[in-house]
Design a protein around this motif. Structure first.
Motif, PDB file in Angstrom:
ATOM      1  N   ALA A 325      46.673  15.856   7.040  1.00  0.00           N
ATOM      2  CA  ALA A 325      46.995  17.148   6.427  1.00  0.00           C
ATOM      3  C   ALA A 325      46.331  17.305   5.062  1.00  0.00           C
ATOM      4  CB  ALA A 325      48.509  17.297   6.296  1.00  0.00           C
ATOM      5  N   LYS A 326      46.220  16.201   4.310  1.00  0.00           N
ATOM      6  CA  LYS A 326      45.577  16.260   2.990  1.00  0.00           C
ATOM      7  C   LYS A 326      44.056  16.344   3.095  1.00  0.00           C
ATOM      8  CE  LYS A 326      49.167  13.303   0.922  1.00  0.00           C
ATOM      9  NZ  LYS A 326      49.414  12.036   0.208  1.00  0.00           N
ATOM     10  N   LEU A 327      43.512  15.865   4.207  1.00  0.00           N
ATOM     11  CA  LEU A 327      42.062  15.715   4.321  1.00  0.00           C
ATOM     12  C   LEU A 327      41.400  16.796   5.158  1.00  0.00           C
ATOM     13  CD1 LEU A 327      41.995  11.859   5.031  1.00  0.00           C
ATOM     14  CD2 LEU A 327      41.550  12.986   2.850  1.00  0.00           C
ATOM     15  N   PHE A 332      36.475  19.231   7.271  1.00  0.00           N
ATOM     16  CA  PHE A 332      35.676  20.282   7.906  1.00  0.00           C
ATOM     17  C   PHE A 332      34.397  20.548   7.121  1.00  0.00           C
ATOM     18  CE2 PHE A 332      34.505  24.700   8.785  1.00  0.00           C
ATOM     19  CZ  PHE A 332      34.457  24.676  10.169  1.00  0.00           C
ATOM     20  N   ALA A 333      34.503  20.581   5.783  1.00  0.00           N
ATOM     21  CA  ALA A 333      33.312  20.804   4.961  1.00  0.00           C
ATOM     22  C   ALA A 333      32.297  19.676   5.154  1.00  0.00           C
ATOM     23  CB  ALA A 333      33.709  20.919   3.485  1.00  0.00           C
ATOM     24  N   ILE A 334      32.772  18.431   5.159  1.00  0.00           N
ATOM     25  CA  ILE A 334      31.870  17.290   5.343  1.00  0.00           C
ATOM     26  C   ILE A 334      31.250  17.324   6.737  1.00  0.00           C
ATOM     27  CG2 ILE A 334      31.792  14.769   5.512  1.00  0.00           C
ATOM     28  CD1 ILE A 334      33.930  14.678   3.320  1.00  0.00           C
ATOM     29  N   ALA A 335      32.035  17.712   7.752  1.00  0.00           N
ATOM     30  CA  ALA A 335      31.511  17.789   9.116  1.00  0.00           C
ATOM     31  C   ALA A 335      30.382  18.801   9.221  1.00  0.00           C
ATOM     32  CB  ALA A 335      32.645  18.155  10.083  1.00  0.00           C
ATOM     33  N   VAL A 336      30.558  19.959   8.606  1.00  0.00           N
ATOM     34  CA  VAL A 336      29.539  21.004   8.688  1.00  0.00           C
ATOM     35  C   VAL A 336      28.300  20.611   7.893  1.00  0.00           C
ATOM     36  CG1 VAL A 336      29.019  23.397   8.103  1.00  0.00           C
ATOM     37  CG2 VAL A 336      31.220  22.824   9.112  1.00  0.00           C
ATOM     38  N   VAL A 337      28.487  20.089   6.683  1.00  0.00           N
ATOM     39  CA  VAL A 337      27.332  19.706   5.850  1.00  0.00           C
ATOM     40  C   VAL A 337      26.554  18.563   6.506  1.00  0.00           C
ATOM     41  CG1 VAL A 337      26.661  18.716   3.636  1.00  0.00           C
ATOM     42  CG2 VAL A 337      28.371  20.520   3.720  1.00  0.00           C
ATOM     43  N   GLY A 338      27.269  17.554   6.994  1.00  0.00           N
ATOM     44  CA  GLY A 338      26.590  16.431   7.645  1.00  0.00           C
ATOM     45  C   GLY A 338      25.787  16.872   8.846  1.00  0.00           C
ATOM     46  N   PHE A 339      26.357  17.765   9.655  1.00  0.00           N
ATOM     47  CA  PHE A 339      25.627  18.253  10.816  1.00  0.00           C
ATOM     48  C   PHE A 339      24.441  19.117  10.406  1.00  0.00           C
ATOM     49  CE2 PHE A 339      25.232  21.726  14.040  1.00  0.00           C
ATOM     50  CZ  PHE A 339      24.573  20.967  14.994  1.00  0.00           C
TER      51      PHE A 339
END
Length: 740
Positions: A325-327, A332-339
C-alpha cells in the motif's frame, strides 16, 4: 527551374456521401471477436502461445553457433566487466549494501534471457532506476529511525535490513504491474512518454544522482530527505558541511575519477584499434581495493569502504505484502519509466539490425525479471545504455551475451565478492559520476529543440524543473500531466482558414498563405487543422462566423426582432379589425360583406366622412391579408424583405478532413451551424469526411430530414461545384462553374 506543366482531364460525376456509398457498395465492417481467437484450443494455438511468451524456444534451436557464439562470449565478458562495478555502485545509489547490486545483476539478466525479445539490450542495474529506488528506501526507512540511544549513531544493520525489505517488495510490485500490463497488451502506455519528456526526466534524474553521490565524494554524513525540494535541501546541506569533508576520501574520489576519464578518452580514441574496450572501471576497482587494503585507507585516513560482502547466494524470501500500500504509487512510476527506457533502446537496436521487438512481451519479460528478482532480494532494474552499446559494439548478437555476463557475475557472487570488502565507496561514487556523462550531455537538447520545436522544448524544461523540485515520482506525474494538457491545449487552438481554389486545379488552400488561391464567388470554404470535440467546438463555431465576415448572431437577432415586431403589429391590426367587426355586427351591418361596396359607393358619391372611415377598414383588411400571406409565403421573412443586409455568399462548405472522431458536443455544434446559417439564407455542406466519422455521425443521429447524406460530399471540390449549380438564392453564374 520551372515545374513542367502537364494538363490532366478528369471527368466524373459529383458525388455526395449517399452516391459514393452506392457507387462503392459500402457496408459496415463486422467486428471480429478477438476473444474467440483467445479461447481457441488447438495444438498450433498452444505452440504459438508457448513461443510467444517464451521466445528463447523460438530462436535458440536455430542459433548459429559458428557465426555468433564467439561474439556473444566476448560481448558477455565485456558487459560483465562493466556490470560488476556498476552493480556495486548503483546499489549504494539505491541506499542498499553493495552485494545486492550483484544480485540484481544476476537474477533479472538470466530471466530476461529466457523471456526477452531484444537481442542487444543489457538488462540490470541502471542509474535512473537506482535513484528512484533510493528515494523510496530513504523516505520510508530514514537514518533517523535507526538511531541508537547511547551514542546517537545509526544502526546500519537494522537500517539495511529494512531497506532491503522495502526494495525487494518494491521490485515484486513493479514486476506485477509490468506483467499485468503486458498480458492485457498495454504496451502502448509508454507512448504517453514522449522523447523530450524522457530526455528531460533522465537528465533531471542524472542531476539528482550527481548530487546524491557528493556525500561519498566528500565523506559527509547527511540527513535523509525525501519529497519535494529534497534535492535542493541536500545540496544546501552539502555546501554547509563542506568544511567537515574528509581529505582522504576527496583525494581517493578525485584520483579514481581522473583515471576513469582518461581510460574512457583512450577507449574513444583507440576504438578502431582495440578488439575490446579497456575495462577501466574494473581495473580502477581492483587497483583501489588493493591500495585500500595495503595502505589501510579506512583506519589511517578515515575513508569509508564497502565492508562485508557475504559469499554465496541467499535463499528466496516472500515479500512483505503489508508494504504494498505504501509502495504502489512509486512502483507504478518505476514500472513505466523502466519499460520506457528499455523499449526505446530495444527499438533502436531492432531497427538497426533488422528484427522486431514486441512491446507487450518486453513488458512481460521485464516484469518477470523484477518479480522473480524481488523474491531473491533484488531491487528494480531496467537496461543500461552504456552496457547495451558495449554489448552491441563488441560483437553481441543475441541474449546469449546476457546469459554469459550473468554467469560471470554468479562466479563473483559465489567466490570473488568478498575480495572487494576494502573497496572505497568514494571510488564507486566516482564511477557513477563519470558514467553520468551521457545523460548530462542531454542538456544540449535545449539548443536543438529551440531550433526544431519549441513546444517540445517546453515539455523538456517543465519535466526537468518538475523532477528537480518535486522529486522523481511526483515530477514524472506532473510531466505526463503537462504533456497531455499541452496536447489538449494545442487542439483547442488549431489553425482555422478560409480556403480558395488554386488556379486550374481542384485543390483548395488557405488564401492567407497562398497568394494565387482565390475564393470561389458565392461559396465560403472553411477548414480546421484539428478535430472538433468538446474542448474546441465553441471556438470552431465562433471562428467560422468571424472568418465569414458577417456577424451571424447579430443578423439572426435582428431578423427575429423584426419578425416579432411584424407579428405583434399583425396581431394588433387583427384585434382592431375584430373590434370593428363586433361594433358593426351590433348595428346589423356586416363589415366583411359591405366594406368594399361601401368604398365604391363612397368613392362614387365623393363623400368625405364615409370615405375616411371605410378607407381605414380597407387598410386593416389589406394589412391583415398581406400579413397572413407573408406568414405563409417564405419570401415574407427573407432578409431582403425585412431590409436586412444579405451575406455575400450563398453556400458554406465545411472541410472536415481533419476530423478523426466526433462527440456529442461536436454533433450539436455542427447542427447549430446548419441552423444558424440557414437562418441567414446560406446553405451548408460538408466535405471530405472519413468513413469512421460518417459512421459516428450516423450513430449520433446527426442525419435527419433537414440534414441528409446529400449534404456530405466526397471532396471539397465536389461540394463547391454542387453549391454553384444549386445556389440557395439567385441564379448561378455560368462563368464560375465553367472556371471550376
Amino acid at each position: 527551374m520551372e515545374l513542367r506543366r502537364r494538363d490532366y482531364h478528369v471527368e466524373r460525376p459529383l458525388l455526395n456521401q449517399k452516391q459514393l456509398e452506392e457507387l462503392g457498395r459500402w457496408s459496415s465492417v463486422t467486428g471480429t471477436h478477438q476473444w474467440r481467437t483467445w479461447l481457441q484450443c488447438s495444438h498450433a494455438r498452444a505452440r504459438a502461445l508457448l513461443l510467444q511468451y517464451l521466445p528463447v524456444l523460438a530462436w535458440l534451436p536455430r542459433y548459429p553457433v559458428r557465426d555468433w557464439l564467439l561474439g556473444d562470449l566476448l560481448s558477455g565478458l565485456s558487459v560483465a566487466i562493466m556490470q560488476l562495478p556498476q552493480g556495486l555502485a548503483y546499489a549504494l545509489l539505491a541506499g542498499l549494501p553493495p552485494v545486492f547490486g550483484l544480485y540484481s545483476s544476476f537474477y533479472p539478466v538470466f530471466i530476461y534471457f529466457l523471456f526477452g525479445t531484444s537481442r542487444h539490450i543489457s538488462v540490470g542495474t541502471f542509474a535512473v532506476m537506482s535513484v528512484m529506488v533510493g528515494s523510496v528506501t530513504e523516505s520510508l526507512a530514514p537514518d533517523e529511525d535507526f538511531l541508537q540511544d547511547l551514542n546517537s549513531t545509526v544502526n546500519e544493520t537494522a537500517r539495511d535490513a529494512a531497506r532491503v525489505q522495502l526494495a525487494s517488495a518494491l521490485s515484486v510490485l513493479v514486476g506485477l504491474f509490468q506483467v499485468g500490463l503486458g498480458l492485457v497488451h498495454f504496451g502502448f502506455v509508454v507512448t504517453y512518454l514522449s522523447e523530450p519528456l524522457v530526455h528531460g526526466y533522465t537528465t533531471a534524474a542524472s542531476v539528482q544522482v550527481f548530487i546524491s553521490q557528493l556525500k561519498y565524494v566528500f565523506g559527509l554524513q547527511l540527513s535523509s530527505r525525501s519529497g519535494p525540494l529534497s534535492i535542493i535541501y541536500t545540496l544546501l546541506e552539502v555546501c554547509w558541511k563542506l568544511p567537515q569533508s574528509v581529505v582522504g576520501t576527496m583525494v581517493t574520489a578525485l584520483v579514481a575519477g581522473v583515471v576513469l576519464v582518461v581510460v574512457k578518452l583512450l577507449n574513444d580514441k583507440l576504438q578502431q584499434h582495440l578488439p575490446l574496450p579497456i575495462p577501466g572501471e574494473l581495473l580502477t576497482l581492483i587497483g583501489a581495493t588493493g591500495i585500500s587494503y595495503g595502505v589501510g585507507l579506512k583506519h589511517r585516513f578515515g575513508v569509508d569502504v564497502v565492508g562485508d560482502i557475504p559469499a554465496g547466494l541467499i535463499p528466496p524470501v516472500a515479500p512483505n505484502s503489508q508494504l504494498f500500500a505504501k509502495l504502489v504509487g512509486n512502483a507504478f512510476a518505476i514500472a513505466v519509466v523502466g519499460f520506457a527506457i528499455a523499449i526505446s533502446l530495444g527499438k533502436i537496436f531492432a531497427l538497426r539490425h533488422g528484427y522486431r521487438v514486441d512491446s507487450n512481451q518486453e513488458l512481460v519479460a521485464l516484469g518477470l525479471s523484477n518479480l522473480i528478482g524481488g523474491v531473491f532480494q533484488c531491487f528494480p532494474v531496467s537496461c543500461s545504455m552504456s552496457r547495451s552499446l558495449v554489448q552491441e559494439s563488441t560483437g553481441g548478437n543475441t541474449q546469449v551475451a546476457g546469459a554469459v555476463s550473468s554467469l560471470f557475475i554468479l562466479i563473483i557472487i559465489v567466490k570473488l565478492g568478498e575480495l572487494f570488502q576494502d573497496l572505497p565507496k568514494a571510488v564507486l561514487a566516482a564511477a557513477i559520476i563519470v558514467n553520468l556523462k551521457g545523460m548530462l550531455m542531454q542538456f544540449t537538447d535545449i539548443c536543438s529543440l529551440w531550433k526544431a520545436n519549441r513546444m517540445d522544448l517546453l515539455i523538456w524544461l517543465v519535466t526537468f524543473v518538475a523532477t528537480i523540485l518535486l522529486n522523481l515520482d511526483l515530477g514524472l506525474a506532473a510531466a505526463v500531466a503537462f504533456s497531455l494538457l499541452l496536447v489538449v491545449f494545442r487542439t483547442q487552438l488549431p489553425h482555422y482558414s478560409i480556403l480558395g481554389q488554386v488556379p486550374d486545379t481542384d485543390i483548395y488552400r488557405d488564401v492567407a498563405e497562398y497568394s494565387e488561391a482565390r475564393e470561389v464567388p458565392g461559396v465560403k470554404v472553411f477548414r480546421s487543422s484539428a478535430t472538433v470535440y468538446f474542448a474546441n467546438a465553441e471556438l470552431y463555431s465562433d471562428t467560422l462566423k468571424q472568418k465569414c465576415g458577417i456577424d451571424v448572431d447579430r443578423l439572426i437577432s435582428r431578423k427575429k426582432k423584426l419578425l416579432k415586431k411584424k407579428e405583434l403589429k399583425l396581431k394588433r391590426l387583427l384585434k382592431e379589425e375584430k373590434l370593428q367587426r363586433q361594433a358593426a355586427a351590433s348595428k346589423g351591418t356586416s363589415v366583411s360583406i359591405n366594406a368594399n361596396t361601401s368604398i365604391r359607393d363612397i368613392e362614387s358619391n365623393n363623400m368625405e366622412g364615409s370615405k375616411a372611415k371605410v378607407s381605414a377598414g380597407k387598410e386593416l383588411e389589406d394589412t391583415a391579408a398581406s400579413g397572413q400571406e407573408d406568414a405563409k409565403a417564405p419570401d415574407g421573412s427573407t432578409l431582403k424583405a425585412l431590409g436586412l443586409p444579405q451575406p455575400d455568399f450563398h453556400s458554406l462548405v465545411l472541410d472536415l478532413g481533419a476530423l478523426s472522431f466526433v462527440d456529442t458536443v461536436c454533433l450539436k455544434s455542427l447542427k447549430n451551424i446548419f441552423r444558424d446559417f440557414r437562418e441567414i439564407e446560406v446553405e451548408v455542406y460538408m466535405a471530405a469526411c472519413h468513413t469512421p466519422v460518417v459512421t459516428q455521425l450516423e450513430a449520433g443521429h446527426f442525419f435527419d430530414a433537414s440534414i441528409t447524406k446529400q449534404h456530405l460530399f466526397a471532396s471539397v471540390h465536389d461540394a463547391v461545384v454542387f453549391a454553384l449549380q444549386h445556389p440557395r438564392s439567385g441564379p448561378v453564374s455560368p462563368v464560375s462553374v465553367t472556371q471550376l
